[in-house]
Design an enzyme around this catalytic site. Structure first.
Site, PDB file in Angstrom:
ATOM      1  N   ASN A 162      -5.636  11.267  -8.286  1.00  0.00           N
ATOM      2  CA  ASN A 162      -5.988  12.175  -7.182  1.00  0.00           C
ATOM      3  C   ASN A 162      -5.138  13.444  -7.113  1.00  0.00           C
ATOM      4  OD1 ASN A 162      -3.886  10.521  -6.379  1.00  0.00           O
ATOM      5  ND2 ASN A 162      -4.522  10.456  -4.244  1.00  0.00           N
ATOM      6  N   GLY A 237      -0.245   4.365  -6.848  1.00  0.00           N
ATOM      7  CA  GLY A 237      -1.619   3.912  -7.034  1.00  0.00           C
ATOM      8  C   GLY A 237      -1.987   2.924  -5.946  1.00  0.00           C
ATOM      9  N   GLU A 259       4.514   3.742  -4.550  1.00  0.00           N
ATOM     10  CA  GLU A 259       3.824   4.578  -3.553  1.00  0.00           C
ATOM     11  C   GLU A 259       2.379   4.114  -3.556  1.00  0.00           C
ATOM     12  OE1 GLU A 259       5.105   6.596  -1.530  1.00  0.00           O
ATOM     13  OE2 GLU A 259       7.044   7.125  -2.402  1.00  0.00           O
ATOM     14  N   CYS A 293      -3.795   9.350  -0.366  1.00  0.00           N
ATOM     15  CA  CYS A 293      -3.150   8.234   0.338  1.00  0.00           C
ATOM     16  C   CYS A 293      -2.719   8.673   1.723  1.00  0.00           C
ATOM     17  CB  CYS A 293      -1.938   7.775  -0.458  1.00  0.00           C
ATOM     18  SG  CYS A 293      -0.786   9.116  -0.766  1.00  0.00           S
ATOM     19  N   GLU A 390      -9.241   1.254   2.871  1.00  0.00           N
ATOM     20  CA  GLU A 390      -8.903   2.606   2.407  1.00  0.00           C
ATOM     21  C   GLU A 390     -10.123   3.112   1.630  1.00  0.00           C
ATOM     22  OE1 GLU A 390      -6.107   3.047  -0.811  1.00  0.00           O
ATOM     23  OE2 GLU A 390      -5.214   4.796   0.133  1.00  0.00           O
ATOM     24  N   GLU A 470       9.981   9.084  -2.331  1.00  0.00           N
ATOM     25  CA  GLU A 470       9.994  10.185  -3.287  1.00  0.00           C
ATOM     26  C   GLU A 470      10.425  11.454  -2.551  1.00  0.00           C
ATOM     27  OE1 GLU A 470       5.966   9.581  -5.330  1.00  0.00           O
ATOM     28  OE2 GLU A 470       7.408   9.340  -6.963  1.00  0.00           O
TER      29      GLU A 470
HETATM   30  P1  NAD Z   1      -4.975   2.489  -9.441  1.00  0.00           P
HETATM   31  O1  NAD Z   1      -3.988   1.573  -8.821  1.00  0.00           O
HETATM   32  O2  NAD Z   1      -6.252   1.929  -9.922  1.00  0.00           O
HETATM   33  O3  NAD Z   1      -4.325   3.228 -10.718  1.00  0.00           O
HETATM   34  C1  NAD Z   1      -3.130   3.932 -10.618  1.00  0.00           C
HETATM   35  C2  NAD Z   1      -2.500   4.029 -12.004  1.00  0.00           C
HETATM   36  O4  NAD Z   1      -2.160   2.722 -12.450  1.00  0.00           O
HETATM   37  C3  NAD Z   1      -3.400   4.626 -13.081  1.00  0.00           C
HETATM   38  O5  NAD Z   1      -2.615   5.415 -13.939  1.00  0.00           O
HETATM   39  C4  NAD Z   1      -3.919   3.383 -13.803  1.00  0.00           C
HETATM   40  O6  NAD Z   1      -4.287   3.630 -15.146  1.00  0.00           O
HETATM   41  C5  NAD Z   1      -2.706   2.473 -13.742  1.00  0.00           C
HETATM   42  N1  NAD Z   1      -2.999   1.040 -13.821  1.00  0.00           N
HETATM   43  C6  NAD Z   1      -4.170   0.419 -13.521  1.00  0.00           C
HETATM   44  N2  NAD Z   1      -4.032  -0.925 -13.681  1.00  0.00           N
HETATM   45  C7  NAD Z   1      -2.752  -1.134 -14.082  1.00  0.00           C
HETATM   46  C8  NAD Z   1      -1.992  -2.297 -14.389  1.00  0.00           C
HETATM   47  N3  NAD Z   1      -2.526  -3.512 -14.322  1.00  0.00           N
HETATM   48  N4  NAD Z   1      -0.689  -2.161 -14.735  1.00  0.00           N
HETATM   49  C9  NAD Z   1      -0.115  -0.934 -14.781  1.00  0.00           C
HETATM   50  N5  NAD Z   1      -0.798   0.213 -14.530  1.00  0.00           N
HETATM   51  C10 NAD Z   1      -2.093   0.113 -14.166  1.00  0.00           C
HETATM   52  O7  NAD Z   1      -5.177   3.652  -8.384  1.00  0.00           O
HETATM   53  P2  NAD Z   1      -6.198   4.876  -8.431  1.00  0.00           P
HETATM   54  O8  NAD Z   1      -7.547   4.370  -8.100  1.00  0.00           O
HETATM   55  O9  NAD Z   1      -6.007   5.632  -9.709  1.00  0.00           O
HETATM   56  O10 NAD Z   1      -5.626   5.793  -7.247  1.00  0.00           O
HETATM   57  C11 NAD Z   1      -5.956   5.600  -5.921  1.00  0.00           C
HETATM   58  C12 NAD Z   1      -4.892   4.792  -5.201  1.00  0.00           C
HETATM   59  O11 NAD Z   1      -3.617   5.421  -5.310  1.00  0.00           O
HETATM   60  C13 NAD Z   1      -5.156   4.697  -3.706  1.00  0.00           C
HETATM   61  O12 NAD Z   1      -4.918   3.397  -3.252  1.00  0.00           O
HETATM   62  C14 NAD Z   1      -4.133   5.654  -3.105  1.00  0.00           C
HETATM   63  O13 NAD Z   1      -3.797   5.380  -1.773  1.00  0.00           O
HETATM   64  C15 NAD Z   1      -2.982   5.494  -4.028  1.00  0.00           C
HETATM   65  N6  NAD Z   1      -2.081   6.642  -3.937  1.00  0.00           N
HETATM   66  C16 NAD Z   1      -0.893   6.510  -3.264  1.00  0.00           C
HETATM   67  C17 NAD Z   1      -0.056   7.602  -3.131  1.00  0.00           C
HETATM   68  C18 NAD Z   1       1.265   7.498  -2.388  1.00  0.00           C
HETATM   69  O14 NAD Z   1       2.116   8.339  -2.608  1.00  0.00           O
HETATM   70  N7  NAD Z   1       1.450   6.520  -1.519  1.00  0.00           N
HETATM   71  C19 NAD Z   1      -0.404   8.830  -3.683  1.00  0.00           C
HETATM   72  C20 NAD Z   1      -1.615   8.938  -4.352  1.00  0.00           C
HETATM   73  C21 NAD Z   1      -2.454   7.827  -4.465  1.00  0.00           C
END
Ligand code: NAD
Length: 490
Positions: A162, A237, A259, A293, A390, A470
Site C-alpha cells: 500500500n 502487513g 506494524e 492501516c 479491516e 517506527e
Molecule cells: P500481507 O500480510 O499479506 O503481506 C505483507 C508482506 O508480507 C508482503 O511483502 C508479503 O509478500 C509478505 N508475506 C506474505 N506472507 C508471508 C509469510 N508467510 N511470511 C513472510 N512474509 C510474508 O499484507 P498486505 O495485504 O500486503 O498489506 C495489507 C496489510 O498491511 C493490512 O492489514 C494493513 O493494515 C497492513 N499495514 C500495516 C501498516 C502499519 O504500519 N501498521 C502499514 C501498512 C499496511
C-alpha cells in the site's frame, strides 16, 4: 517491458533481485507480470527471487556486516551516505512518483507527496544516529559503568503493497543509520520503487552487501523470517501474517518488530467543527482508496449530530475525483487488484445484510481499472461485521453513541489499537477520551500536515496492531543492541 507505453521517458533499473551490490539474474526465479490497477493492463514484468538468491543475499549481508567498515564508521559518515540517498531520490522524483502512481494505483499528486516523505525520512535519519548514545551508570568510586549502542546486525525488512517506497524508507533509513545490513523484501505486486531505491542507494555509496532487495512473495518472506543468520526482522502487513512471521522468528530468538492492521475510530461529539471533522474523515478514510492501516474507518458520532455529520461527510467525499493516474487533479485512485476489489465489495454486501444502510457508494462501477466508489455505511452497530473487519478499501461506517463513556467503550471495542481521533471543542473531554483510547496514536481535532509530524513522532500500535515503533528516534531502539561495559578502576 511495457514502460514506454505507460510513461514515456521513465528510466528504470533492471527488474530483478539486487544482491551484494548488483542486479542478478535468478537461477530459478520466475518472471511475474505487474498489472496497472488504473487500466487492468500489463505494466511490467519482474523476475522474482528464487531460493538461491535468498541464500546469496543472506550470505552477502552477513559478510558485509561482519567484515566491512560500515557498522564501525562514525555515525556522521553514514549520515553523509543517507544524505546522498535523499538527494538521489530527489533527483529522480518524477521516476519514483510515476512508478508509485502506475504500480501502486495512486494519483500522481499523492504519489509525489509520498516520495517527498521518503526524502524527509532519509534526511532525518542522516542526522539521527549521532544523537543516539549510551548512559553512564553510577556504581561508586571503584567502578566505571557505561552502555554502548551497537548496530543489531543483519535485518530483514518486509513491506506491503500500500505504501511501497514510504514503507521501505521507514525501515531502511534507520537500519542504515544504525550501521546494520539490510535485506528488503517488497510486496510482489509493487516491487518497482524498491528496485529503483536499490540503484539510488548504490550510487549514493551504500557498500555492496549492506543493502539487498528481493522482489518476491510469501516464500521469500518465510525464508528470511526463519533463517538464524538474520538478527532481526521488521514486518509491516496483516496481523495474520505478522503472527506467522513471529512464530518463524521464534526458532532463532530473532528480534521482531510488527506494524500490523488497524480498525481505527474517530469520536465526533456534537460540539465539534463538523466541516473539519468531515474533511479529515474523507482524507483518512478514502485517502489511498482506503488502503491504509491508519484509515479511520469507524466514525463514532454523537447521535444528535449524525444528520449534520453524515451530510458534511458525504458532501466532502463527493469532491473526490477519479481520472487518469498522471493528472494532478485526480484525487481517488483504484484498488490494488481485481481480487482485492471483489473482497471489498463482499464486505459491503455483508454489512448491508447485517442491517447497515448506504449513505453513499456501494456499487461496483463498470469500465476498466479496479475502481470502487467512496462508500459510507450508516447505522453500523458493534454486531455488524463492518464494525470489526479491516476492509482496506474506501468504506467507512457511522455508529451512533449517546455518552462519553459509550464512545470510549465503542472506540476500544476492537482487537486492533493503531490510532484514533477525537473531535470536540471541550478540551477537557477531548483529552479524557484521547487518554482512554487504547491506541498507539491519537489525534485531537485533526492532524497538521504529515510533513510536520510523521518523521519525528513514534508510529505503531497497541494490541494486535503490532509490536514496536517506527519513525523518530524510537525506531533506533529496534536497530541497536545495548552493551553494558563495567570497568574495575582498582
Ligand atoms: P500481507 O500480510 O499479506 O503481506 C505483507 C508482506 O508480507 C508482503 O511483502 C508479503 O509478500 C509478505 N508475506 C506474505 N506472507 C508471508 C509469510 N508467510 N511470511 C513472510 N512474509 C510474508 O499484507 P498486505 O495485504 O500486503 O498489506 C495489507 C496489510 O498491511 C493490512 O492489514 C494493513 O493494515 C497492513 N499495514 C500495516 C501498516 C502499519 O504500519 N501498521 C502499514 C501498512 C499496511
Amino acid at each position: 517491458m511495457t514502460r514506454d507505453a505507460a510513461a514515456p521517458g521513465l528510466s528504470l533499473p533492471p527488474l530483478q533481485p539486487f544482491v551484494d551490490g548488483r542486479f542478478v539474474v535468478p537461477r530459478a526465479g520466475e518472471a511475474q507480470g505487474l498489472v496497472d490497477p488504473w487500466t487492468g493492463c500489463l505494466l511490467a514484468a519482474v523476475t522474482m527471487t528464487g531460493a538461491d538468491e535468498v541464500e546469496a543475499a543472506i550470505r552477502a549481508a552477513r559478510h558485509a556486516f561482519d567484515t566491512s567498515d560500515w557498522p564501525h564508521l562514525p555515525p556522521a559518515d553514514r549520515g553523509v551516505v543517507l544524505q546522498a540517498i535523499a538527494a538521489g531520490i530527489t533527483a529522480r522524483m518524477d521516476d519514483f512518483a510515476t512508478l508509485e502512481a502506475l504500480n501502486g494505483g495512486k494519483p500522481i499528486s499523492g504519489a509525489r507527496r509520498e516520495v517527498e516523505g521518503a526524502v524527509r525520512v532519509f534526511t532525518y535519519y542522516a542526522g539521527a544516529m549521532d544523537k543516539v548514545f549510551g548512559d553512564t551508570i553510577p556504581l561508586g568510586r571503584e567502578l566505571l559503568d557505561f552502555t554502548l549502542r551497537e548496530p543489531l546486525g543483519v535485518v530483514a525488512q518486509i513491506v506491503p503493497w500500500n505504501f511501497p517506497l514510504l514503507g521501505a524508507s521507514w525501515k531502511l533509513a534507520p537500519a542504515l543509520a544504525a550501521g546494520c545490513a539490510a535485506i528488503l523484501k517488497p510486496a510482489p505486486l509493487t516491487p518497482l520503487s524498491a528496485l529503483l531505491l536499490a540503484e539510488v542507494c548504490r550510487e549514493a555509496g551504500v557498500p555492496a552487501g549492506i543493502l539487498n532487495v528481493l522482489p518476491g512473495g510469501a516464500e521469500v518472506g518465510r525464508r528470511l523470517a526463519e533463517d538464524p543468520r538474520i538478527d532481526g526482522i521488521s514486518f509491516t502487513g496483516s496481523t495474520a501474517v505478522g503472527a506467522e512471521v513471529m512464530r518463524l522468528a521464534a526458532s532463532s530468538i530473532k528480534r521482531v518488530a510488527l506494524e500490523l492492521g488497524g480498525k481505527n475510530a474517530s469520536v465526533v461529539f456534537a460540539d465539534a467543527d463538523m466541516a473539519k471533522a468531515a474533511a479529515s474523515a474523507v482524507a483518512s478514510g478514502f485517502g489511498n482508496a482506503g488502503q491504509s492501516c491508519s484509515a479511520r474507518s469507524r466514525l463514532l458520532v454523537e447521535r444528535r449530530a449524525i444528520p449534520a455529520f453524515s451530510s458534511a461527510f458525504a458532501e466532502a467525499a463527493a469532491r473526490l475525483r477519479t481520472g487518469p493516474a498522471l493528472d494532478p487533479k485526480t484525487s481517488l485512485g483504484p484498488l490494488i487488484s481485481a481480487a482485492h476489489r471483489n473482497a471489498v465489495d463482499r464486505n459491503v454486501a455483508l454489512a448491508r445484510e447485517a442491517g447497515a444502510h448506504l449513505v453513499i457508494g456501494g456499487a461496483m462501477p463498470a469500465g476498466e481499472g479496479f475502481f470502487y466508489p467512496p462508500t459510507i455505511l450508516g447505522e453500523v452497530g458493534p454486531d455488524n461485521p463492518a464494525f470489526r473487519a479491516e476492509i482496506f478499501g474506501p468504506v467507512c461506517s457511522i455508529t451512533p453513541f449517546e455518552t462519553e463513556a459509550e464512545a470510549i467503550a465503542l472506540a476500544n471495542d476492537s482487537e486492533y489499537g493503531l490510532n484514533g481521533s477525537v473531535w470536540c471543542r471541550d478540551i477537557g473531554r477531548a483529552l479524557r477520551v484521547a487518554r482512554a483510547m487504547r491506541t498507539g496514536m491519537v489525534a485531537v481535532n485533526g492532524l497538521p500536515s504529515a510533513s510536520k509530524t510523521s518523521v519525528f513522532a513514534p508510529f505503531g500500535g497497541y494490541k494486535r496492531s503490532g509490536i514496536g515503533r517506527e519513525l523518530g528516534l524510537h525506531a533506533m531502539d529496534f536497530y541497536c543492541e545495548i552493551k553494558n561495559v563495567t570497568v574495575d578502576l582498582g
